[in-house]
Design an enzyme around this catalytic site. Structure first.
Site: not given
Lengths: 475, 475, 475, 475
Positions: A118-119, A450, A258, A18, A44
């Site tokens: 978003n998530g 992360c 990316y 998203c 998206g």
């Protein structure tokens, strides 16, 4: 949001689920949001939506399809209003689920509330079962709906307090935009998994997943919305709150690899340059003796290939050409014509490749099938040797924080040696950038991001895993 | 369902809000539902939807537009399944609210649940405020969502008990079809405001708003679903339950006057014949001395005109011709061409009308504007006198039980004498059928039906009225 | 125009191929033409087109589909101009032949020329071969293109002279509208096979196939364009020319029986009243002893049924109800659901028909299959006897003058006795109106009309027949 | 084909008007043609069409829009046949002229004939007037129709002889595909202005504008269709004829500069490598002292920028990012949002450009407006100096041989010094590649190509110029 199943990644890329965008207090807020979504299209491509309000009535337009197809002039005129939030997303398998297109818009005791997410929550299913047990109904398969139920159930008085109350009950990745009749609230989870930035168009605050959306509307980039920060925007102006327990931020490093557009600044750094640096590091770590040229897989490998060529001294050549018109629906004709695979997207240039020892650069290998086809294509064009270099470490684990990843079994790097992968894709050699190299390239050190998909170190536990949720899918 | 605002009634007719249809246990259940909705198109022309299930997965297709436009072959193939319910409806003002298209499909602690609703709750807003107070969120403006929340909140164990629990908390008009993974439940409210019939296609139970939908699929009409009856259809077969306190039924008499298709049986009687009888009664009550011919407003006035002509001995003449192609979108061209009003739909035949004293028959006058245009049209075609006869009593009050009516102020018969109306519409004379005459025509007596729109006697109190809800709008 | 193959007549009616409409010198000429075509929709439902000019540039919009679907606001704005001609038509088999949609628009030595054609040439193929022999190319399969080639090849100087020159070389049925930069020319062939009328909107001349198109735009009906008349409309006003050898007019009598809208005046008489009179004559010629009621096949049989009932004294009953929404695309579902045949369009009313001896009235039987289904439907609804009465003589021969008829073999009345037909359709009795009765009804005498489809008397010879052209198909 | 007016070149590029493709004798000929057109999409994005034949019936599908939008599965199934030709094109101003979409399909004395044309006749108008004088009619504004009339008028007996006869009467640029029931004829004009290649898919001959279309369907490139060559393909196999007077070939050099896809071989050489060599030559001719980096305007300047960087030793940087989704319809919102210009397509990367002396590389400047916007964008991103280098000579004259060029007045390089242009676009310096440099890059010498747009040397005279035709527009 969490669709129950994952979209297939047709060109063997991980997929951002998203992008979000919001504007508070501009006569053209909805139009600006349309533009912002257009710039975030890469985050998206399957659905797009805008909800706007004039402070009293709410307007919505949500559709399957790309931004340019989802909105027409009539729709934009209908939703014209000074506050707006928007969302682009990938669709779930099965497709036709308009119910899952965001922003969600509900009415509850506090009035109207719209949200774009978003998530991915890692305890969504757990919370959902709890909510259902007390009688909640769900009209979509999105974890975002869980957040809305928690807001509505909160006994607090203000929207801000209710949102804080709700978010304190969920865990996972969320960059969120809430919009009521008089407020837009932007929140980024304490780990800061997904990006979110604040910009200004004149005095108007603008929130976006990436800075490229600010650029398109000529808004100025102001700063990141910080991990754990909540921005409350209303008539009183903008207030920054930090209502969550402090934790070590762990923003997604794959945004650099990316997802993000190369012209965006993400977490304060320009993406293109970092990708070029990944290529430089890759050239240092994995040089190839006697290669003739460096050839990127367009467009994902271009920046890294540039870096690789500069560092290695090998000439850069655009030996693979990308068809501009791909992205539009394409009807694969009858079976008697052989499958086109990657051909409809890429065509090799024989003049460039024939008789050469070629270094092919890409940013990742997910299932390996596309790399296999590309290497065969390069060989068919006459290349003498094909050396694959990947500007990131092997993708070994799924993401539970908002990225559409295949299951572990589908990830070719999961439990396989590099040489096994090399054999599968048919390269003469294959190397990946090391995690350390990746961190050098992004001017940081392990622990600051992360990198679970490379390292297996998941910064926060995935509660729903116990409930049989396989891969983290998200909004 | 209850949209918050009402659709404008463009040809000055009251509008049924919805039609429903369901099939349990037939390989072509979804296709049959498509056909059933096609036959019920007159009950809702703005949106259509089907939800189906194979006992495990649910499929849905909901769209704005007429049935024939809303579904294509691909959609029908996608939703093919042995259990299905469907819905046609009118849209709310503002139009683009796909969120309001039924059947609604939710997931809750009991699994999946889909519902299609024809009717209107009179305490929906009251209940909604209660539900919101305890934290419920609403994603549509339909009262149907209230029922679903009540089902989900119920502490009972089975779907049947939960539905009973929920419906015992709401009041108003509802003919409902619920569908879970393994059951279809059909319910009609204790007053039986809206029609609902049971048919059989071989052994397959079929539920429909009107019998014309059974006819199209060659199903046999079995009987009415009785007021207050709940039919539970599952693998064990069909069970009839009467879980509600008994009350005097008051089915809507206006179904006979206008809403139902003439070829349907409603409440056990054929509609066409009753309409013809209304014309007969009208001729007895309001004869016209020296008229030359009887001319119906097509198609609503045809059956009554036939009865009027037969009873009065006056010749019937089709002096107004209806354009078959109306109903499709029509672009009114530039302003310099005068407004077409009713002309695009009706054209008078001068040969028939010129120099004649004409009795024009219609079934109702709502705002009066269309009647005014028709009478002017008949005069322009040369009629010497125009006598309007209406085959029902004056429509003086709004409906709160599932019909789209304008506000009292807009109803021309509200607070006006017949002669005032006559002057407004420009007729030489105007008469309405009396309430007694109407009851004679339908072979019944006052008290057996809801005639609130004529009499002002509302069978059940409208709680939401206190909350400022103006006119009863419904699904 | 002449498509090479015929459209199938899905509801067993003969089909008019085309309707034409034109306006000279009104700022809204194109919009008015759009409205005119809307009113002429019954004359051609498969395609629609308008060509307009501002005296210099030409604009066109031609599309497959009904008028309301073929044009949108944008298209109407684009073609806005003070001169316009329009056309509605049936499509040929195979469908997607936009090349065959009229009006045709060419450029030739005389400048621009557009034409709309209703009718069929009987020597089109002959002329086409001649034209091809001298090097002409054809981009459609329409005979209209032959006329244009002849105009372009003419050595005359003015458009009027060229058109006369061209039309003197063709034979058959043609009502034509030509439009150049500065003229509209309306022509009706000397036999006057197809209708054409002249109206006025204020001072603006309007030409239309039927008066119902004049009514919709509030134009006044002025008179017929006479057989063999050519109206030249330009800045100088309107000139009437009669450039063709005089012949006995033979306008198509079937326009009265079925094609024209009942609210139109055709050849100077109102259609509805003539149809009612056909029913009266039918009742006189073919009474039924002991019948209970008269039931029309809607809508084609309504006017005649009214006449039949009035004359016979039998009560009229609308025992068959027509679905208003038919005409829209309808997807026939899976094979396992039995074929719907006529059911999707008509539904019988059991109350009306059960136990009765019913006289069913229709205007024609073409192949017989639909009549068969209707009679079975009436019997299934409980009718004790079904007597079919047709308000025209048996259709025994194809039309070569502009009507889409099946081949002789497909015409059930071709070479069959009435009783054979009765057996096929399953009626208890069957009668047709006699040719003499038909002429009495239309207040005329044999010889005044083309009745070839009933009598086999073809007023002009069909040259192309020798070339193997089977049935006359037309524009 | 020759539209009467030119399409505006929205991103300031010259535009190829057309691409053509044909397959003889493959069960999937039409599907292969669809794929071929998809690969040739860059040669014409406004309309696409295919005509196919099974040796008896012809099928066609022609639509406005891109290939992927113009065809759906149903269309492809309908036109499935073993012989097919296809065409992509730019639209003319005014847009909606489906009549101008190729391939054209006519019927004439020889039977059916379809043709697809890339190029532009220089005596089309002259011939058209002659043809009109003898009575020909034209249904489009394409010069292709002239060729068809000449074929139809020819007194020769075979199609091959008629085509030769016709083409001997026209002059100009044409790569043509003719298809009759049993032959496909490919012709390239004696000057060979536009490219045309022959390939093989197994034994099946395939003809295409560029080799990239062969690549997509896995056909092997065999050779150029030579200037002046006619290939006749039928059951007897393939015959090569050279029926025209021999002349010096002058293929369009601009195909190398911009039109052709970089992965195509054109006139026997790979395009990408030639473009890279143009960059090398440019670096030699016009070096910049003290520049920091080379930045291409994507994607047109990439190959040349690569060569420039390699030759100059300056680092290549992708400082301008192209939005992938451009090409889809985009609604420019309200006026209160400032004009986006080139922004919707390109976004600069500040990190790369800030404080740097940047060499921007593009392949051409047509009107100058886009270059102006790009340079301003690069400056706004902080560049210290902006040096524009163009990898071709100044475009000073219009093309009459098949390219969409603006009028001389609109060409910024027409009659202006380089420094004037530099001032207009706002660059610190501006240089173009010399004609000699261009010829070195393409490994040839002046005189071997048509370079009229650079040199003003038009290889064949433009007859229609005398008739007031301004710029050569083509198909």
């Amino acid at each position: 949001m969490t669709p129950l199943s994952m979209a297939s990644s047709e060109d063997d890329k991980l997929r951002e689920y998203c992008g979000i965008f919001g504007v508070y207090g501009h006569p053209e807020a909805a139009n600006l949001t349309y533009l912002g979504l257009y710039a975030l299209q890469h985050r998206g491509q399957e659905a797009a939506g805008i909800v706007s309000t004039d402070g009293s009535a709410f307007f919505e337009h949500r559709r399957m399809g790309m931004v340019a197809d989802a909105f027409n002039r009539q729709a934009l005129e209908r939703i014209r209003a000074p506050m707006a939030i928007g969302h682009v997303r990938y669709s779930t398998a099965g497709g036709n689920t308009l119910a899952n297109v965001q922003p969600v818009w509900i009415r509850y005791k506090g009035g109207n509330l719209s949200v774009a997410h978003n998530g991915n929550l890692v305890n969504a299913l757990t919370m959902r079962l709890e909510l259902e047990a007390r009688g909640s109904i769900f009209q979509s398969t999105m974890d975002t709906e869980v957040i809305l139920h928690l807001v509505a159930c909160s006994l607090r008085k203000t929207l801000v307090d209710r949102v804080i109350d709700a978010l304190n009950q969920v865990r996972g990745a969320y960059s969120l935009l809430f919009m009521s009749e008089d407020q837009i609230i932007a929140v980024r989870d304490p780990s800061g998994f997904r990006p979110l930035v604040l910009g200004r168009l004149g005095d108007t605050p603008v929130i976006a997943s990436e800075t490229c959306a600010l650029d398109l509307i000529d808004a100025t980039y102001e700063r990141e919305v910080e991990p754990g920060e909540m921005l409350v925007i209303d008539k009183q102006g903008m207030t920054s709150i930090r209502p969550f327990p402090v934790t070590t931020p762990s923003p997604c490093i794959f945004e650099y690899v990316y997802f993000a557009r190369p012209d965006s600044r993400v977490y304060g750094q320009g993406v293109y340059e970092l990708r070029r640096r990944m290529g430089v590091e890759l050239a240092r770590e994995c040089p190839i003796e006697g290669a003739d040229l460096v050839c990127p897989v367009p467009d994902s490998g271009v920046a890294a290939a540039l870096g690789y060529a500069q560092e290695s001294g090998l000439p850069l050549q655009m030996g693979l050409v990308r068809n501009h018109y791909v992205g539009r629906t394409f009807i694969e004709p009858q079976q008697s014509i052989r499958n086109f695979g990657v051909k409809i997207k890429l065509n090799p240039i024989r003049d460039v490749l024939e008789g050469r020892r070629v270094v092919v650069i890409d940013d990742s290998i997910v299932r390996g099938t596309t790399s296999q086809k590309i290497i065969r294509m390069v060989r068919d064009a006459g290349a003498q040797e094909v050396h694959m270099r990947i500007s990131a470490p092997p993708t070994t684990g799924p993401c539970y924080y908002g990225i559409n990843t295949p299951t572990e079994e589908e990830l070719i790097a999961h439990g396989r040696e590099v040489d096994e992968i090399r054999q599968f894709i048919g390269a003469d050699s294959l190397s990946y950038l090391s995690i350390e190299g990746l961190y050098r390239a992004v001017r940081s050190t392990p622990g600051k991001f992360c990198d679970a998909c490379f390292s297996g170190n998941y910064p926060i536990e995935v509660d729903d895993r116990a409930l049989g949720v396989k891969a983290g899918t998200s909004g």
